[in-house]
Scaffold this active site. Structure first.
Site, PDB file in Angstrom:
ATOM      1  N   GLU A 153       0.789  -1.094  -0.006  1.00  6.62           N
ATOM      2  CA  GLU A 153      -0.008   0.056  -0.023  1.00  6.62           C
ATOM      3  C   GLU A 153       0.889   1.223   0.013  1.00  6.62           C
ATOM      4  O   GLU A 153       1.652   1.517   0.716  1.00  6.62           O
ATOM      5  CB  GLU A 153      -0.777  -0.043   1.358  1.00  6.62           C
ATOM      6  CG  GLU A 153      -1.857   0.949   1.087  1.00  6.62           C
ATOM      7  CD  GLU A 153      -2.731   1.015   2.537  1.00  6.62           C
ATOM      8  OE1 GLU A 153      -2.783   0.215   3.215  1.00  6.62           O
ATOM      9  OE2 GLU A 153      -3.592   2.057   2.461  1.00  6.62           O
ATOM     10  N   ARG A 168       4.901 -13.189   9.567  1.00  7.93           N
ATOM     11  CA  ARG A 168       5.539 -11.818   9.243  1.00  7.93           C
ATOM     12  C   ARG A 168       6.977 -11.729  10.077  1.00  7.93           C
ATOM     13  O   ARG A 168       7.003 -12.342  10.917  1.00  7.93           O
ATOM     14  CB  ARG A 168       4.640 -10.499   9.487  1.00  7.93           C
ATOM     15  CG  ARG A 168       4.398 -10.409  11.036  1.00  7.93           C
ATOM     16  CD  ARG A 168       3.089  -9.449  11.233  1.00  7.93           C
ATOM     17  NE  ARG A 168       3.602  -8.198  10.954  1.00  7.93           N
ATOM     18  CZ  ARG A 168       3.238  -7.267  10.042  1.00  7.93           C
ATOM     19  NH1 ARG A 168       2.070  -7.776   9.207  1.00  7.93           N
ATOM     20  NH2 ARG A 168       3.384  -6.429   9.781  1.00  7.93           N
ATOM     21  N   LYS A 185       4.000   0.818   9.033  1.00  6.06           N
ATOM     22  CA  LYS A 185       4.398   2.046   8.218  1.00  6.06           C
ATOM     23  C   LYS A 185       3.514   3.052   9.258  1.00  6.06           C
ATOM     24  O   LYS A 185       4.131   4.417   9.161  1.00  6.06           O
ATOM     25  CB  LYS A 185       3.651   1.952   6.951  1.00  6.06           C
ATOM     26  CG  LYS A 185       4.509   1.292   5.956  1.00  6.06           C
ATOM     27  CD  LYS A 185       3.925   1.361   4.663  1.00  6.06           C
ATOM     28  CE  LYS A 185       3.584   0.079   3.932  1.00  6.06           C
ATOM     29  NZ  LYS A 185       2.065  -0.139   3.762  1.00  6.06           N
TER      30      LYS A 185
END
Ligand code: ATP
Ligand code: MG
Length: 551
Positions: free
Chosen positions: A33, A257, A267
Site C-alpha cells: 500500500e 511476518r 508504516k
C-alpha cells in the site's frame, strides 16, 4: 546458500503445483500500500515473492494496493519502487489496484445481480451491533432483503455521488451465522468523497481491501498470492468472491511476518516518528526502513542474506536485531576498505622523530579480500592523534595498550614507548610523549621486541577531519509494541551520538557515498548523504564487535 537447503512450505507447494500441471507459469505479486516507505519486513516479502519466480521461472508483478485514497501518495509509490530495485529485483508489470476500479465496480454489480450484495443504510454502530459474536449469530439488517433492482439503483446513486460519506455501504450477502465474522455480510464498498492520487475525483466510492485484493490477483492471473498470517481468516472470503464471480482461481497462502527486536514495523507507526520529528525522516539511519538501512550503510546483499537466513515459517516469532547486524558485518568484512580514524583524539608526540620529517607507510586496503583490495599510502610524522581510551595513567593488570613506561605498536608503523604525559588543570590528559624504535618498522622489524598491543593513529599534520555519527538501537526495549502505553515512550534517548571532529586518514577525504569503510577497531562506516566536500560526514553502520553468533 547451500544446495541441500530444504524447501520451505511455499516452495514445496509450488513444486507440487508445477509438477501436477495445475499452473503452467508461476505468477506472484508484491502488493504494497503506498502509504509509507518500505521496511525490512517488506524486504522479507519482496525476497520471497521475487525469489520464487527467480527460482521457478514465471514472473512477479508490482501492484500498488491503492484503494484507500486518504493515506496514499505518489512520493510513496516512487520510494517503494526505488527500494525494490535497490534490493535487486525487477517486476514484470507495474500495476495499481486503482486501475481496476471499473472492473471491481462491475464485479459488485454482478454480485448484486446474483442477489449476493445489498445497499445498507445502517450506521457503523448499527452494523457492529447486528454482527453478533463468534458464538452468537448475527441479526439481519432491515435492508438485507431489498430487491435486486433497488440495490442496482441505489448502488449507482452511491457511485454518482448522491450520498454523503457514510450514508450507506454495499455489503456482500453471505452468512450471518458463520463462525468466521468476516463472512457475516462484510462491507465491500464505502462512500468516500476524497481525491485519489491516481484516479483524482473520478470516484467517490472505494472498494474495501477484501473486495479488491483477491479480485486484483485474479485479474492478473496470480497463481500464488502470498501474504502474512493476519489474513488467514480472510482466505474464506477471498475464495468466496472468486467463486461467486467465476474468475481466475488465485489462491492465498500465508506466512509469518518478520518481527525484529528493538524495532517497530508498521508504516503507521514509522510515520508517527517522522511526522512528530522523533527521527530526521523516513531514511533516518536508525529507521528499519529500506531507505534508512541503505543510508546507514547496509548493502542489498546483506539484506537478502538476512531474509534467506530467517526463512519462511507458519508461526510468528521474534528475530534478533543481532542477526541483521551479523549479516552486514559479514558482507562488509569482505568489501570494506580499511582505514584509520580517531574518534576521541588525544595528541601523541614522538620526541625522537624529527619535527620536520615525515614518511609514507603502506597499508593493505582489505586483508580479508582475495586481492587484499590493493594498498594505500599512510603518512607518518612527529605528531599523531590517537584514541583517548588507548592510554591509561594507572593501567589495570591486563592492559596492553599505552601507559607510562609501556610499549605498544602503532599499526602499519613503529613500536613506541610512553615516556611522559601532560595534564590540564582538571587532571585530564592532554598530551602523551613517546619515543619510537626506528628498527621496529612494520614489515621490516629487526628490533627483536614483542609487544602485545597494537593501536591505530592518524598523523596530525596530514589528517583530514570529519563528523561521525554513531547509532544505537532506536528503542530501548525488545518489543516496543508489546509494552504498555505509547510505543514512543520506549525510544532510546541515546540512539544517536555525534562526534563533531574526528581525525581521519587523508585518503578518506575522498571517500565515496555508497561504499563501506572499516575504521580499524571502530566499526564499519559509510559516507552520509548530508556529507559535502567541505564537511565530510560518516555514519557508523555497525560496530565490529559481535554479540550475536549464528547457530
Ligand atoms: P504495515 O503495517 O507496515 O503498513 P502492511 O502489511 O499493511 O504493513 P503493505 O504495504 O500492505 O503493508 O504490505 C505489502 C506486503 O508486505 C504484504 O504482502 C505484507 O504481507 C508484506 N509485509 C508487510 N509487513 C511485513 C512483515 N513485517 N514481514 C513480512 N511481510 C510483511
Ligand atoms: Mg496494509
Amino acid at each position: 546458500m547451500s544446495e541441500e537447503k530444504s524447501l520451505n512450505f511455499i516452495e514445496e507447494l509450488i513444486e507440487g503445483d508445477l509438477k501436477s500441471g495445475k499452473y503452467e507459469t508461476l505468477v506472484t505479486r508484491f502488493p504494497p500500500e503506498p502509504n509509507g516507505y518500505l521496511h525490512i519486513g517488506h524486504a522479507k516479502a519482496i525476497c520471497l515473492n521475487f525469489g520464487l519466480t527467480q527460482k521457478y521461472g514465471g514472473y512477479t508483478n508490482l501492484r500498488f494496493d491503492d484503494t484507500n485514497p486518504v493515506t496514499e501518495k505518489t512520493e510513496y509509490v516512487n520510494s517503494q519502487q526505488e527500494d525494490i530495485h535497490w534490493l535487486g529485483f525487477e517486476w514484470k508489470n507495474e500495476l495499481y489496484a486503482s486501475d481496476y476500479f471499473d472492473q471491481l465496480f462491475g464485479f459488485a454489480i454482478k454480485l448484486i445481480e446474483k442477489g449476493l450484495a445489498y445497499v445498507d443504510h445502517s450506521t457503523a454502530e448499527e452494523i457492529a451491533e447486528q454482527k453478533g459474536t463468534p458464538t452468537v449469530a448475527g441479526k439481519a439488517s432491515t435492508y438485507r432483503d431489498r430487491s435486486i433492482e433497488e440495490n442496482l439503483s441505489l448502488f449507482n446513486s452511491m457511485r454518482n455521488g448522491e450520498f454523503p460519506d457514510g450514508a450507506c455501504t454495499l455489503r456482500a450477502k453471505i452468512d450471518l451465522t458463520s463462525p468466521n465474522m468476516l463472512m457475516r455480510d462484510p462491507i465491500i464498498y464505502r462512500i468516500k468523497h476524497a481525491h485519489h492520487h491516481r484516479t483524482g475525483d473520478a470516484w467517490c466510492i472505494y472498494p474495501m481491501y477484501d473486495f479488491a485484493h483477491g479480485q486484483s490477483d485474479s485479474i492478473e492471473n496470480i497463481t500464488h498470492s502470498i501474504c502474512t498470517l493476519e489474513y488467514v481468516a480472510h482466505r474464506e472470503l477471498y475464495d468466496w468472491f472468486i467463486a461467486q464471480l467465476e474468475i481466475f482461481p488465485s489462491k492465498q497462502y500465508e506466512f509469518a511476518r518478520l518481527n525484529l527486536t528493538y524495532t517497530v514495523m508498521s508504516k503507521r507507526k514509522l510515520l508517527q516518528l517522522v511526522t512528530e520529528g522523533l527521527v530526521s525522516g523516513w531514511d533516518d539511519p536508525r529507521m528499519p526502513t529500506i531507505s534508512g538501512l541503505r543510508r546507514r550503510g547496509y548493502t542489498p546483499e546483506s539484506i537478502r542474506e538476512f531474509c534467506e537466513r530467517i526463512g519462511i515459517a507458519k508461526r510468528e516469532n521474534l528475530i534478533e536485531l543481532g542477526l541483521l547486524e551479523f549479516c552486514i558485518r559479514e558482507d562488509l568484512n569482505k568489501r570494506a576498505t580499511r582505514a584509520m580514524a580517531v574518534l576521541d583524539p588525544i595528541k601523541l608526540i614522538i620526541t625522537n622523530y624529527p619535527a620536520d620529517r615525515s614518511e609514507i607507510l603502506i597499508g593493505d586496503n582489505n586483508p580479508e579480500a582475495e586481492d587484499k583490495g590493493g594498498t594505500r599510502e599512510i603518512p607518518f610524522s612527529h605528531e599523531l592523534w590517537i584514541e583517548r581510551e588507548d592510554f591509561m595513567e594507572e593501567p589495570s593488570k591486563k592492559w596492553f595498550r599505552l601507559a607510562p613506561g609501556a610499549m605498544v605498536r602503532l599499526k602499519f608503523a613503529y613500536i613506541v614507548k610512553c615516556e611522559s604525559f601532560k595534564k590540564d588543570e582538571n587532571g585530564g590528559v592532554t598530551e602523551i610523549h613517546c619515543t619510537y624504535i626506528p628498527e621496529s618498522k612494520s614489515g621490516s622489524d629487526t628490533s627483536g621486541l614483542h609487544v602485545k598491543g597494537t593501536i591505530h593513529w592518524v598523523s596530525a599534520p596530514h589528517a583530514a577531519t570529519a563528523e561521525v555519527r554513531l547509532y544505537d538501537r532506536l528503542f530501548s526495549v525488545e518489543s516496543p509494541d508489546a509494552e504498555e502505553g505509547d510505543f514512543k515512550e520506549y525510544l532510546n534517548p541515546l540512539s544517536m551520538a555525534v562526534i563533531e571532529r574526528a581525525y581521519i586518514e587523508p585518503h578518506l577525504a575522498k571517500a565515496e557515498q555508497g561504499l563501506g569503510y572499516q575504521f580499524i577497531r571502530k566499526g564499519y562506516f559509510c559516507v552520509d548523504e548530508d556529507s559535502s566536500p567541505d564537511r565530510l560526514i560518516f555514519n557508523r553502520t555497525v560496530s565490529l564487535k559481535e554479540n550475536w553468533k549464528p547457530n
